[in-house]
Structure formats: structure tokens, C-alpha cells
Motif scaffolding. Structure first.
Motif, mmCIF file in Angstrom:
data_model
loop_
_atom_site.group_PDB
_atom_site.id
_atom_site.type_symbol
_atom_site.label_atom_id
_atom_site.label_comp_id
_atom_site.label_asym_id
_atom_site.label_seq_id
_atom_site.Cartn_x
_atom_site.Cartn_y
_atom_site.Cartn_z
ATOM 1 N N VAL A 18 0.844 -1.198 0.000
ATOM 2 C CA VAL A 18 0.000 0.000 0.000
ATOM 3 C C VAL A 18 0.881 1.251 0.000
ATOM 4 C CG1 VAL A 18 -1.673 1.333 1.335
ATOM 5 C CG2 VAL A 18 -1.988 -1.129 1.046
ATOM 6 N N ALA A 19 1.947 1.247 0.784
ATOM 7 C CA ALA A 19 2.863 2.392 0.814
ATOM 8 C C ALA A 19 3.511 2.604 -0.557
ATOM 9 C CB ALA A 19 3.933 2.188 1.878
ATOM 10 N N ILE A 21 2.233 1.749 -3.479
ATOM 11 C CA ILE A 21 1.196 2.249 -4.385
ATOM 12 C C ILE A 21 0.995 3.744 -4.171
ATOM 13 C CG2 ILE A 21 -1.281 2.189 -4.905
ATOM 14 C CD1 ILE A 21 -1.113 -0.872 -4.443
ATOM 15 N N VAL A 22 0.941 4.186 -2.914
ATOM 16 C CA VAL A 22 0.800 5.612 -2.620
ATOM 17 C C VAL A 22 1.996 6.381 -3.185
ATOM 18 C CG1 VAL A 22 0.749 7.326 -0.772
ATOM 19 C CG2 VAL A 22 -0.687 5.285 -0.622
ATOM 20 N N SER A 23 3.186 5.818 -3.029
ATOM 21 C CA SER A 23 4.392 6.453 -3.568
ATOM 22 C C SER A 23 4.327 6.567 -5.091
ATOM 23 C CB SER A 23 5.627 5.654 -3.153
ATOM 24 O OG SER A 23 6.781 6.184 -3.723
ATOM 25 N N ILE A 24 3.884 5.509 -5.744
ATOM 26 C CA ILE A 24 3.740 5.525 -7.210
ATOM 27 C C ILE A 24 2.767 6.620 -7.625
ATOM 28 C CG2 ILE A 24 2.805 4.233 -9.174
ATOM 29 C CD1 ILE A 24 3.955 1.677 -7.785
ATOM 30 N N LYS A 37 0.262 0.014 -14.721
ATOM 31 C CA LYS A 37 1.221 -1.090 -14.864
ATOM 32 C C LYS A 37 2.080 -1.209 -13.611
ATOM 33 C CE LYS A 37 5.025 -2.882 -17.653
ATOM 34 N NZ LYS A 37 5.673 -3.407 -16.479
ATOM 35 N N ASP A 38 2.557 -0.101 -13.088
ATOM 36 C CA ASP A 38 3.381 -0.127 -11.876
ATOM 37 C C ASP A 38 2.622 -0.752 -10.714
ATOM 38 O OD1 ASP A 38 5.414 1.118 -13.284
ATOM 39 O OD2 ASP A 38 5.079 3.091 -12.382
ATOM 40 N N ILE A 39 1.371 -0.353 -10.544
ATOM 41 C CA ILE A 39 0.556 -0.883 -9.446
ATOM 42 C C ILE A 39 0.248 -2.367 -9.679
ATOM 43 C CG2 ILE A 39 -1.707 -0.750 -8.334
ATOM 44 C CD1 ILE A 39 -1.495 2.336 -8.713
ATOM 45 N N GLN A 42 3.215 -4.457 -8.756
ATOM 46 C CA GLN A 42 3.365 -4.594 -7.306
ATOM 47 C C GLN A 42 2.375 -5.618 -6.744
ATOM 48 O OE1 GLN A 42 5.720 -3.307 -5.375
ATOM 49 N NE2 GLN A 42 6.642 -2.246 -7.088
ATOM 50 N N ILE A 43 1.142 -5.557 -7.191
ATOM 51 C CA ILE A 43 0.127 -6.498 -6.721
ATOM 52 C C ILE A 43 0.458 -7.918 -7.172
ATOM 53 C CG2 ILE A 43 -2.311 -7.155 -6.956
ATOM 54 C CD1 ILE A 43 -2.905 -4.093 -7.043
ATOM 55 N N ASN A 44 0.897 -8.063 -8.405
ATOM 56 C CA ASN A 44 1.278 -9.387 -8.905
ATOM 57 C C ASN A 44 2.446 -9.963 -8.111
ATOM 58 O OD1 ASN A 44 -0.672 -9.656 -10.895
ATOM 59 N ND2 ASN A 44 0.574 -8.606 -12.426
#
Length: 62
Positions: A18-19, A21-24, A37-39, A42-44
Motif C-alpha cells: 500500500v505504501a 502504491i501511494v508512492s507511485i 502497470k506499476d501498481i 506490485q500487486i502481482n
């Protein structure tokens, strides 16, 4: 919100995700990037780690 501890350290991994994703999202304000794509990456990554940990636990339980 209570999150199930699917493997040792899972909740911390989720907090880190989560941190990240917020940073992205914050970086996206200043630099054009493919945020989706970045998120998704991270989830993958966390999903793959979860699958590996669950497979290890399943193998150990036998």
C-alpha cells in the motif's frame, strides 16, 4: 480493518504494498508514468509471494 495473516509477515507485506502504491501515485503527479502497470506489477509480486508461501506451507503440512 483486520487482514488475515496468510503467512508469517503477510500483513507487513501488504502494508508495504500500500505504501508503494501511494508512492507511485505521488510520483505520477510529477513524472508521466504508466501508473496502472506499476501498481499491477506490485500487486502481482505480492500475489506470487503469497502463492509461493502457501505452497510451502501446504508442503510442510504433509
Amino acid at each position: 480493518m483486520k487482514v488475515e495473516e496468510r503467512f508469517s509477515g503477510y500483513r507487513e507485506e501488504l502494508r508495504t504494498l500500500v505504501a508503494e502504491i501511494v508512492s507511485i501515485e505521488r510520483k505520477h503527479r510529477f513524472v508521466h508514468r504508466n501508473v496502472r502497470k506499476d501498481i499491477a506489477d506490485q500487486i502481482n509480486n505480492l500475489g506470487n509471494e503469497l502463492a509461493e508461501k502457501l505452497a510451502q506451507q501446504s508442503g510442510e503440512a504433509k
